[in-house]
Design a protein around this motif. Structure first.
Motif, PDB file in Angstrom:
ATOM      1  N   LEU A  29       0.787  -1.099  -0.153  1.00 33.26           N
ATOM      2  CA  LEU A  29      -0.143   0.010   0.019  1.00 33.26           C
ATOM      3  C   LEU A  29       0.900   1.126   0.166  1.00 33.26           C
ATOM      4  CD1 LEU A  29      -2.643  -1.041   2.342  1.00 33.26           C
ATOM      5  CD2 LEU A  29      -3.095  -0.700   0.008  1.00 33.26           C
ATOM      6  N   ARG A  30       1.837   1.318   0.676  1.00 28.72           N
ATOM      7  CA  ARG A  30       2.841   2.371   1.067  1.00 28.72           C
ATOM      8  C   ARG A  30       3.664   2.854  -0.369  1.00 28.72           C
ATOM      9  NH1 ARG A  30       4.137   0.453   6.623  1.00 28.72           N
ATOM     10  NH2 ARG A  30       2.730   1.715   8.042  1.00 28.72           N
ATOM     11  N   TRP A  31       3.989   1.540  -1.159  1.00 27.30           N
ATOM     12  CA  TRP A  31       4.566   1.481  -2.484  1.00 27.30           C
ATOM     13  C   TRP A  31       3.802   2.110  -3.425  1.00 27.30           C
ATOM     14  CZ3 TRP A  31       5.475  -2.415  -6.343  1.00 27.30           C
ATOM     15  CH2 TRP A  31       6.664  -2.262  -7.136  1.00 27.30           C
ATOM     16  N   LEU A  32       2.665   1.828  -3.644  1.00 31.33           N
ATOM     17  CA  LEU A  32       1.949   2.126  -4.479  1.00 31.33           C
ATOM     18  C   LEU A  32       1.272   3.550  -4.303  1.00 31.33           C
ATOM     19  CD1 LEU A  32      -0.763  -0.893  -4.906  1.00 31.33           C
ATOM     20  CD2 LEU A  32       1.331  -0.253  -6.123  1.00 31.33           C
ATOM     21  N   ALA A  73      -2.818   4.589 -14.648  1.00 28.84           N
ATOM     22  CA  ALA A  73      -1.758   4.549 -15.573  1.00 28.84           C
ATOM     23  C   ALA A  73      -0.461   5.090 -15.054  1.00 28.84           C
ATOM     24  CB  ALA A  73      -2.069   5.241 -16.667  1.00 28.84           C
ATOM     25  N   ARG A  74      -0.711   6.034 -14.215  1.00 32.98           N
ATOM     26  CA  ARG A  74       0.379   6.926 -13.495  1.00 32.98           C
ATOM     27  C   ARG A  74       1.143   5.932 -12.592  1.00 32.98           C
ATOM     28  NH1 ARG A  74      -3.498  11.018 -14.095  1.00 32.98           N
ATOM     29  NH2 ARG A  74      -4.462  10.863 -12.093  1.00 32.98           N
ATOM     30  N   MET A  75       0.301   5.190 -11.756  1.00 36.37           N
ATOM     31  CA  MET A  75       0.764   4.092 -10.909  1.00 36.37           C
ATOM     32  C   MET A  75       1.665   3.297 -11.844  1.00 36.37           C
ATOM     33  SD  MET A  75      -1.294   1.651  -8.403  1.00 36.37           S
ATOM     34  CE  MET A  75      -1.227   0.287  -9.659  1.00 36.37           C
ATOM     35  N   HIS A  76       1.182   2.788 -12.637  1.00 35.27           N
ATOM     36  CA  HIS A  76       1.807   1.596 -13.468  1.00 35.27           C
ATOM     37  C   HIS A  76       3.392   2.467 -13.972  1.00 35.27           C
ATOM     38  CE1 HIS A  76      -1.666  -0.868 -14.552  1.00 35.27           C
ATOM     39  NE2 HIS A  76      -1.180  -0.772 -13.200  1.00 35.27           N
ATOM     40  N   ASP A  77       3.457   3.660 -14.448  1.00 36.33           N
ATOM     41  CA  ASP A  77       4.444   4.413 -14.851  1.00 36.33           C
ATOM     42  C   ASP A  77       5.496   4.728 -13.925  1.00 36.33           C
ATOM     43  OD1 ASP A  77       3.232   4.270 -17.430  1.00 36.33           O
ATOM     44  OD2 ASP A  77       2.654   6.542 -17.470  1.00 36.33           O
ATOM     45  N   ALA A  78       5.305   4.588 -12.488  1.00 38.50           N
ATOM     46  CA  ALA A  78       6.076   5.003 -11.529  1.00 38.50           C
ATOM     47  C   ALA A  78       6.967   3.889 -11.743  1.00 38.50           C
ATOM     48  CB  ALA A  78       5.358   4.933 -10.268  1.00 38.50           C
ATOM     49  N   GLY A  79       6.806   2.693 -12.026  1.00 34.83           N
ATOM     50  CA  GLY A  79       7.738   1.585 -12.331  1.00 34.83           C
ATOM     51  C   GLY A  79       8.368   0.740 -11.296  1.00 34.83           C
ATOM     52  N   ALA A  80       9.170  -0.120 -11.515  1.00 33.69           N
ATOM     53  CA  ALA A  80       9.624  -1.039 -10.567  1.00 33.69           C
ATOM     54  C   ALA A  80      11.183  -1.376 -11.063  1.00 33.69           C
ATOM     55  CB  ALA A  80       8.936  -2.241 -10.624  1.00 33.69           C
ATOM     56  N   PRO A  81      12.074  -1.665 -10.248  1.00 37.79           N
ATOM     57  CA  PRO A  81      13.334  -2.189 -10.779  1.00 37.79           C
ATOM     58  C   PRO A  81      13.366  -3.124 -11.920  1.00 37.79           C
ATOM     59  CG  PRO A  81      13.300  -1.858  -8.402  1.00 37.79           C
ATOM     60  CD  PRO A  81      12.085  -1.920  -8.738  1.00 37.79           C
ATOM     61  N   ARG A  82      12.444  -4.211 -11.441  1.00 38.60           N
ATOM     62  CA  ARG A  82      12.666  -5.480 -12.470  1.00 38.60           C
ATOM     63  C   ARG A  82      11.378  -6.137 -12.351  1.00 38.60           C
ATOM     64  NH1 ARG A  82      17.658  -8.900 -10.795  1.00 38.60           N
ATOM     65  NH2 ARG A  82      17.241  -9.880 -13.178  1.00 38.60           N
ATOM     66  N   ALA A 157       9.248  -2.627 -16.606  1.00 33.87           N
ATOM     67  CA  ALA A 157       8.400  -3.124 -15.504  1.00 33.87           C
ATOM     68  C   ALA A 157       7.589  -2.054 -14.932  1.00 33.87           C
ATOM     69  CB  ALA A 157       9.315  -3.701 -14.446  1.00 33.87           C
ATOM     70  N   ALA A 158       6.357  -2.467 -14.576  1.00 32.44           N
ATOM     71  CA  ALA A 158       5.238  -1.400 -14.074  1.00 32.44           C
ATOM     72  C   ALA A 158       5.267  -1.746 -12.801  1.00 32.44           C
ATOM     73  CB  ALA A 158       4.033  -1.505 -14.800  1.00 32.44           C
ATOM     74  N   ARG A 159       4.762  -0.611 -11.963  1.00 30.17           N
ATOM     75  CA  ARG A 159       4.315  -0.836 -10.597  1.00 30.17           C
ATOM     76  C   ARG A 159       2.898  -1.284 -10.487  1.00 30.17           C
ATOM     77  NH1 ARG A 159       6.473   3.299  -6.144  1.00 30.17           N
ATOM     78  NH2 ARG A 159       8.077   3.196  -7.520  1.00 30.17           N
ATOM     79  N   ILE A 160       2.591  -2.654 -10.406  1.00 26.44           N
ATOM     80  CA  ILE A 160       1.307  -2.902 -10.353  1.00 26.44           C
ATOM     81  C   ILE A 160       0.573  -3.464  -9.037  1.00 26.44           C
ATOM     82  CG2 ILE A 160       1.584  -3.759 -12.666  1.00 26.44           C
ATOM     83  CD1 ILE A 160       1.549  -6.671 -11.764  1.00 26.44           C
ATOM     84  N   HIS A 161      -0.702  -3.353  -8.974  1.00 27.02           N
ATOM     85  CA  HIS A 161      -1.550  -3.721  -7.692  1.00 27.02           C
ATOM     86  C   HIS A 161      -1.129  -5.016  -7.529  1.00 27.02           C
ATOM     87  CE1 HIS A 161      -4.949  -4.957  -5.639  1.00 27.02           C
ATOM     88  NE2 HIS A 161      -5.007  -3.748  -4.918  1.00 27.02           N
ATOM     89  N   GLY A 162      -1.373  -6.039  -8.707  1.00 25.32           N
ATOM     90  CA  GLY A 162      -1.195  -7.410  -8.672  1.00 25.32           C
ATOM     91  C   GLY A 162      -2.494  -8.341  -8.264  1.00 25.32           C
TER      92      GLY A 162
END
Length: 259
Positions: A29-32, A73-82, A157-162
């Protein structure tokens, strides 16, 4: 002062409990939230309980749906390392629902998705009697195709809820708020495919809002079943043979699309 919704390990965690279960949720939750996502606010947390801001709900609204699409979309665009990366700073066990979720990281989406998001749930599904041998063979064949890179693209790699099924999308007076993530680095189409799988309200409007912010790669509609393999596999592991049948059907669609 915020009203409080308290979740305890005994009431919501996996059988036997796990010390990382609630910590993983809070970290997700905090990461998102760091990406500006509309998620439930974490007020406090410990190994045994977390406290979230209590939310009022209302009926789905088209304007809220459009706004949510843009925020997603903006959350996804924040990305993830891998692909497979856990929330930043969290090194414990991840979960999807009450089932463990891998945090092994990959540079290739296809290899990550096949090996860490689909295959781990096939044996539990077979052992539970929810997945036939024929359907299991189809899924494994689809996984080999996916792992080969056949569906890889240039998407980072996107930052996804999952775990973005309809029940984790709350419509509140101030807009959509997301709960119960299985947050990690993944493909942005996976979140949208899960919304479609479980019938999210006003999905067309959500997609319009999403596309206005970050257009999807052409042909994304043809890849929905590909991205539904993960949630279907998770559900086949513990929620009945209907999900095993749907998983096999989706796997054959993936194979057919690349024939």
């Amino acid at each position: 002062m915020s009203r409080v919704f308290r979740k305890t390990l005994r009431g919501s965690g996996p059988p036997g409990g796990h010390p990382d279960f609630l910590a993983a949720e809070a970290a997700g939750l905090r990461w998102l939230a760091d990406a500006g996502a509309p998620v439930a606010k974490v007020l406090a947390g410990s190994e045994d309980a977390i406290e979230l801001e209590k939310l009022d709900t209302t009926r789905p609204d088209p304007e809220a749906a459009l706004a949510f699409g843009g925020a997603l979309a903006r959350m996804h665009d924040a990305g993830a390392p891998r692909f497979g990366s856990p929330p930043t700073g969290f090194d414990g066990q991840l979960f999807i629902g009450r089932r463990p979720l891998s945090s092994v990281e990959y540079d290739s989406w296809g290899e990550f998705y096949a090996r860490e998001r689909v295959e781990p749930y096939l044996r539990p599904a077979r052992d539970a009697g929810n997945l036939t041998a024929a359907d299991s063979d189809a899924v494994r064949a689809a996984c080999e195709l996916i792992a080969s890179g056949a569906f890889d693209d240039d998407e980072p790699a996107a930052r996804i809820h999952g775990d973005l099924w309809n029940g984790n999308v709350l419509w509140t007076p101030s807009g959509v708020v997301l709960i119960d993530p299985a947050a990690h680095g993944g493909h942005r189409e996976t979140d949208l495919a899960m919304l479609a799988l479980f019938g999210c309200s006003l999905l067309d409007e959500i997609v319009v809002g999403y596309q206005k912010t970050h257009p999807l790669v052409p042909g994304w509609e043809d890849r929905v079943e590909l991205h539904q393999l993960h949630p279907l596999a998770v559900h086949a592991a513990g929620h009945g043979p209907g999900y095993g049948t749907a998983l096999g059907r989706a796997a054959r669609a993936v194979l057919g699309a690349h024939a």
